[in-house]
Design a protein around this motif. Structure first.
Motif, short mmCIF file in Angstrom:
data_model
loop_
_atom_site.label_atom_id
_atom_site.label_comp_id
_atom_site.label_asym_id
_atom_site.label_seq_id
_atom_site.Cartn_x
_atom_site.Cartn_y
_atom_site.Cartn_z
N UNK A 1 7.08 52.26 18.52
CA UNK A 1 6.55 51.74 19.49
C UNK A 1 4.80 52.31 18.56
N UNK A 2 4.68 53.27 18.98
CA UNK A 2 3.09 53.94 19.09
C UNK A 2 3.50 54.01 17.48
N UNK A 3 4.28 54.50 17.29
CA UNK A 3 3.71 54.82 15.14
C UNK A 3 3.82 52.84 14.93
N UNK A 4 4.11 52.07 15.05
CA UNK A 4 3.87 50.70 15.05
C UNK A 4 2.60 50.13 15.32
N UNK A 5 1.97 50.79 16.56
CA UNK A 5 0.70 50.58 16.40
C UNK A 5 -0.68 51.36 15.22
N UNK A 6 -0.19 52.45 15.47
CA UNK A 6 -0.58 53.37 14.09
C UNK A 6 -1.08 52.56 12.76
N UNK A 7 0.57 51.80 12.87
CA UNK A 7 0.66 51.32 11.60
C UNK A 7 -0.48 50.23 11.25
N UNK A 8 -0.36 49.68 12.12
CA UNK A 8 -1.03 48.95 12.28
C UNK A 8 -2.66 48.87 12.71
N UNK A 9 -3.41 49.98 13.02
CA UNK A 9 -4.42 50.27 12.57
C UNK A 9 -4.84 51.29 11.70
N UNK A 10 -4.16 51.92 10.27
CA UNK A 10 -4.29 52.25 9.15
C UNK A 10 -3.66 50.95 8.15
#
Length: 800
Positions: free
Chosen positions: A764-773
Motif C-alpha cells: 500500500x505504501x509503495x503504491x501511494x508513493x507511485x501516485x506521488x511519483x
C-alpha cells in the motif's frame, strides 16, 4: 414568394366541392369538440344536459380546427394527384384533429372495430378521449397514422425529413405549430432541406400553422411582419406560399389553390431532377397558414375573447355543476353551429357524399403503411462480423482502436444494404473523429449544398447523415426507423445528453406500441457512444460525462439495453446483435483509441452472449473460493482492473483472485426486474455472498450500487468510477483523479483484506508513493510514466 390572398378569384374549387369540403371540415370540428366534452348524446338528439358532459374536461382546442382544415384539404390533393402522403402533427395536443380525421376516413374503425361508424361508436369515440383508460390528447401511438406524438415540441420536422430519406415517392405533410417553431430543435430542422436528394428521397411539405398564441403568450413568428417572415423562409431556402384569413369560404378556396401550386411545384422539382435539368439545389415549397386560434369556436366567454386568443388553447368553456348555467347552453350552441344533422345520418354515420371526399385504402393518411413502419421493415443483409476479428494470440495484445475495427464492419453493412437503401449512419460531424471513417470507403455523407474541391466524402446520395446538431441526427434517425428502416447514431459520450428528452419520448413510444397488437415492431434505436470520459484528456472537463447510462436505466426493462464491450471483438459481437434487434434502444459505450485486446473472437462471442463472466486467464481461484473479486465494466476499467490484478498477483501471490467482466450492464439487476438480469443464485455464484468486491466501472459508481442494491453481497461491494473529477491531463491521470486507477484499486483490495498483513501494508505504501511519483512525472513531462504507457498483461510472469 407565393401569396394567395383570400380576396382573389382563383376558382380552384367548384361551388359544390367547396360546400362539401366545408361540411367535411365541420364534421371534423364537431367530432373534436365532442371528444373534449361529451360522454352521452353524441348527435344532440336531445337537449344537452349536465349528465352528458364528462366530469373532467381535459384536452386542447386551439390548434385543432386549423389542423382539421389542413387534413381536409390534404385529402383532396391526395385524391386529385394520387399521392403517397402521411400527416405529422407537430403542435402539442393535436390529438382531437388526427383522431377525427382518421375516424372520418374509416381507418380508426378498422383498427378499433368497437369504435363503430354509428351513434354508439361516436359515444365511445368521445368518451375515451383524455379519459381514464382511454387515449391521450396527443397524436399518440394509439392513433392510426401517427409517427410523431407531439407531447414534447420541436421534433416534427426532423422526424418528417428522416421519414422521407430513401422514400422517393413519399410526401410528409408536416404541420409545424408556431409555438413549436420557437424551440431550438425545430429552428435547426428547417435546414434539413439541404440534405434531401430530389431523386432518391421523398418530400417534406412543411405547413407552418400561425394561429398566434402559445399557452398564454403570443408567438414570435406570428408577430413579425409579413415581409420579415417571407425573408426568413426564403433565407432557409424554401419557396413560401401564404394563406391568411378567417372567412371559411375564402380560406377554403385559397388553401386549395396553394396546395395545388405546392404539389405542382414538387412534381416539377422531381421531374427536373430526374432529367438533371436543374443543377441548383431546389427551393422546396412550404405553406404558411395564418388562421385564428380556436377557429370556429366561441367568440367570447364571460367577457373574455376566446377565438383568436390564447384562452382557446385548452378547453375554452368550462361546463359543470359549479359553472354558470349559461355555459351549458353555450356549449350546445357551439356544437349545433356545425349542423351535425347535415353531416351524419340518423344512425350516426357520415353521409356518403362527404365520406367520398376521403382517399381510399392505403392512400388514407391514417392507413398509410409508412405510419406503421414495422409493416415495411425488412431484415438487414448482414456481413459475418467474425471476418473483421482482431487476432488475439494472447490477452492484452495491442489494438488499433475498438471503433476503428467496427468501422470496417459498418462499412460493409452499408455496402450489403445499399440496394435496399434501408440502413444509414447518423452523427453530428463526428464520424471521422469517432474513427468510423472506414465507412467512407463505400459511401459518402449526403449533402445537397455546394461542394468544393477540397471537401471530403460529400455527395448528393450518401449513406451518412451529418449535421452539427444532436437533435437533428436523433430526429432524422427516429423518423427513419419509424417508417421501417434501420440505422445507427454515433456521438460523443458527453454530448448525447443533448437528446436526453428525445430518447425519453422515443422510449415511451416503443413502450406504448408494444401494448398495441396492430402496431408492428420497428428496428432498434442504436446509439454508439464513443470519445468517452476516460479518453477525453485533450478536451478536458467539458467533454467528460458518462451519465447518459444513468438516464437510460430509468426506462422500462422491455425497451432499454446498455452494453460496454471491453475490446474490439466484443464490440463487433455486440454491434451485430444490436443491428439485428427490433424495438429496443441499444446504448453501446466503446473506445476509439488504441487499447489492449483481451479475447479472441470465439471467446468474445461466448462472453457477450452471456453478458457477464469470469475471465479465467486473469483469475487464480479455479480450485478454491476467492479472497477478493475484481470486477470491471467498460474498456478502460477493464484495463485498470487487470493492471491492478497483475500487481496483486506479483506482490501478494498467495491471494486468490477472481476477475469478473460485465458487458451487459443489466446483468447486474435481478432477473425479476430486467429480462437480462441474473438470478440471485447466478449473481452470488459470480460475486460470492461474503467476499469483498472491488468494481471498476465506466460511469458514475452509484449506478452500479443502484442496480445491485438488493443483492446479498451489496455491503461488500466497493465501486470506483467517474466522480466528476476531470481536466486537461493525461489519460492515466484521468483515472487517478477519479481514483479508478490500478494503484487505488489495489489499495482498495488491501484495505478489505486484513489477511495480507505486513505485505499488504508495505505494498500500500509503495503504491501511494507511485501516485506521488505519477503526479510529479506528468507535471514535468506532460505524459504518463513509461511503466504505465508500456504496461502489458503477462500471465506467465506470475508465481501461480
Amino acid at each position: 414568394m407565393q401569396i394567395v390572398s383570400t380576396d382573389m378569384e382563383t376558382g380552384t374549387l367548384t361551388p359544390e366541392l367547396l360546400q362539401k369540403m366545408n361540411a367535411y371540415w365541420r364534421a371534423a370540428n364537431y367530432l373534436s369538440v365532442g371528444q373534449l366534452y361529451l360522454r352521452n348524446n353524441p348527435l344532440l338528439k336531445e337537449p344537452l344536459k349536465l349528465d352528458d358532459i364528462k366530469n373532467m374536461l381535459l384536452g386542447h382546442w386551439g390548434t385543432t380546427p386549423g389542423q382539421n382544415f389542413i387534413y381536409t384539404h390534404l385529402n383532396r390533393v391526395i385524391k386529385k394527384y394520387d399521392l403517397n402522403m402521411i400527416y405529422v402533427s407537430g403542435p402539442g395536443h393535436g390529438g382531437p384533429a388526427v383522431v377525427a380525421g382518421t375516424y372520418l376516413e374509416g381507418t380508426y374503425t378498422e383498427v378499433y372495430p368497437n369504435i363503430t361508424q354509428d351513434e354508439e361508436g361516436l359515444k365511445k369515440l368521445f368518451t375515451q378521449f383524455s379519459y381514464p383508460g382511454g387515449i391521450s390528447s396527443h397524436a399518440s401511438p394509439q392513433t392510426p397514422g401517427s409517427i410523431h406524438e407531439g407531447g414534447e415540441l420541436g421534433y416534427s420536422l426532423s422526424h418528417s425529413f428522416g421519414a422521407v430519406l430513401d422514400n422517393p415517392d413519399l410526401i410528409v405533410a408536416c404541420v409545424v405549430g408556431d409555438g413549436e417553431a420557437e424551440t431550438g430543435p425545430l429552428a435547426t430542422a428547417w435546414h434539413s432541406n439541404k440534405f434531401i436528394n430530389p431523386v432518391s428521397d421523398g418530400v417534406v411539405l412543411p405547413i407552418l400553422h400561425l394561429n398566434g398564441y402559445k399557452i398564454s403568450n403570443p408567438t414570435v413568428l406570428a408577430r413579425i411582419s409579413h415581409e420579415e417572415l417571407e425573408q426568413l423562409f426564403e433565407g432557409y431556402g424554401y419557396t413560401p406560399y401564404f394563406v391568411e384569413g378567417a372567412d371559411p369560404e375564402l380560406m377554403h378556396e385559397a388553401m386549395a389553390t396553394v396546395l395545388d401550386k405546392a404539389i405542382e411545384h414538387i412534381k416539377q422539382i422531381k421531374q427536373d431532377a430526374a432529367r438533371q435539368d436543374s443543377p441548383e439545389r431546389p427551393r422546396w415549397p412550404m405553406i404558411v397558414l395564418r388562421s385564428p386560434k380556436g377557429w370556429t369556436g366561441p367568440k367570447v366567454i364571460d367577457g373574455h375573447k376566446i377565438e383568436g386568443n390564447f384562452r382557446s388553447h385548452q378547453v375554452p368553456l368550462s361546463v359543470s355543476a359549479t359553472t354558470p348555467p349559461a355555459h351549458l347552453q353555450m356549449l350546445e350552441d357551439w356544437l349545433k353551429s356545425y349542423k351535425p344533422e347535415e353531416l351524419f345520418d340518423e344512425k350516426g354515420k357520415l353521409i356518403p357524399e362527404l365520406a367520398k371526399l376521403a382517399p381510399e385504402g392505403e392512400r388514407r393518411m391514417g392507413a398509410n403503411p409508412h405510419t406503421n413502419g414495422g409493416q415495411l421493415l425488412r431484415d438487414l443483409h448482414m456481413p459475418d462480423f467474425r471476418k473483421y476479428a482482431v487476432e488475439v494470440t494472447s490477452p492484452g495484445i495491442d489494438g488499433e482502436g475498438d471503433t476503428y475495427v467496427s468501422g470496417k464492419f459498418l462499412r460493409d453493412v452499408l455496402k450489403y444494404n445499399e440496394h435496399k437503401r434501408n440502413f444509414r449512419i447518423f452523427g453530428p460531424d463526428e464520424t471521422v473523429s469517432n474513427r468510423l471513417d472506414a465507412i467512407f470507403e463505400t459511401t459518402n455523407r449526403q449533402w445537397e449544398a455546394p461542394i468544393i474541391e477540397s471537401d471530403e466524402f460529400l455527395s448528393s446520395s450518401g449513406g451518412v447523415m451529418e449535421m452539427l446538431s444532436e437533435h437533428q441526427c436523433e430526429g432524422w434517425l427516429e423518423g427513419y426507423l419509424l417508417t421501417g428502416r434501420h440505422g445507427l447514431f454515433n456521438c460523443y459520450e458527453a454530448f448525447i445528453h443533448i437528446v436526453d428528452s428525445m430518447f425519453n419520448q422515443h422510449a415511451k413510444w416503443l413502450k406504448a406500441t408494444l401494448e398495441l397488437p396492430w402496431r408492428r415492431k420497428i428496428a432498434s434505436l442504436n446509439i454508439l457512444l464513443t470519445s468517452t470520459v476516460w479518453r477525453q484528456d485533450h478536451n478536458g472537463f467539458t467533454h467528460q460525462d458518462p451519465g447518459f447510462m444513468d438516464h437510460v436505466v430509468n426506462k422500462k426493462a422491455t425497451i432499454v439495453r446498455v452494453y460496454l464491450p471491453p475490446d474490439a471483438n466484443c464490440l463487433l459481437s455486440v454491434m451485430d446483435h444490436c443491428l439485428r434487434s427490433y424495438h429496443y434502444v441499444n446504448v453501446i459505450a466503446a473506445g476509439k483509441h488504441p487499447a489492449p485486446q483481451w479475447l479472441n473472437m470465439d471467446q468474445a462471442i461466448a462472453h457477450c452472449t452471456r453478458g457477464i463472466g469470469i475471465w479465467n486467464f486473469a483469475s487464480n481461484d479455479q480450485d478454491c473460493e476467492p479472497d477478493v473479486v475484481m470486477a470491471c465494466c467498460g474498456d478502460v476499467p477493464t484495463l485498470e482492473i487487470l493492471a491492478a490484478v497483475s500487481i496483486l498477483r506479483e506482490h501478494l501471490p498467495e491471494l486468490k483472485i477472481r476477475v469478473v467482466n460485465v458487458v451487459d450492464l443489466f446483468k447486474l439487476q435481478k432477473s425479476s426486474e430486467h429480462t437480462h438480469g441474473l438470478t440471485d443464485r447466478d449473481y452470488d455464484a459470480l460475486f460470492t455472498t461474503n467476499k469483498p468486491v472491488v468494481f471498476a466501472f465506466h460511469g458514475y459508481p452509484w449506478l452500479v450500487h443502484r442496480l445491485t442494491y438488493n443483492r446479498s453481497n451489496n455491503f461488500n461491494l466497493h465501486v470506483r468510477g467517474y466522480k466528476e473529477e476531470g481536466t486537461i491531463t493525461t489519460s492515466f491521470d484521468m483515472t487517478v483523479l477519479n481514483e479508478m486507477d490500478r494503484f487505488h484499486l489495489v489499495i482498495d483490495a488491501i484495505d478489505r483484506l486484513p489477511q495480507t498483513g505486513s505485505k499488504g501494508v508495505y505494498l500500500k505504501q509503495l503504491l501511494q508513493d507511485k501516485l506521488i511519483q505519477h503526479k510529479h512525472y506528468i507535471s514535468a513531462n506532460g505524459k504518463d510514466m513509461p511503466e504505465i504507457l508500456n504496461w502489458k498483461w503477462n500471465t506467465e510472469g506470475f508465481n501461480n
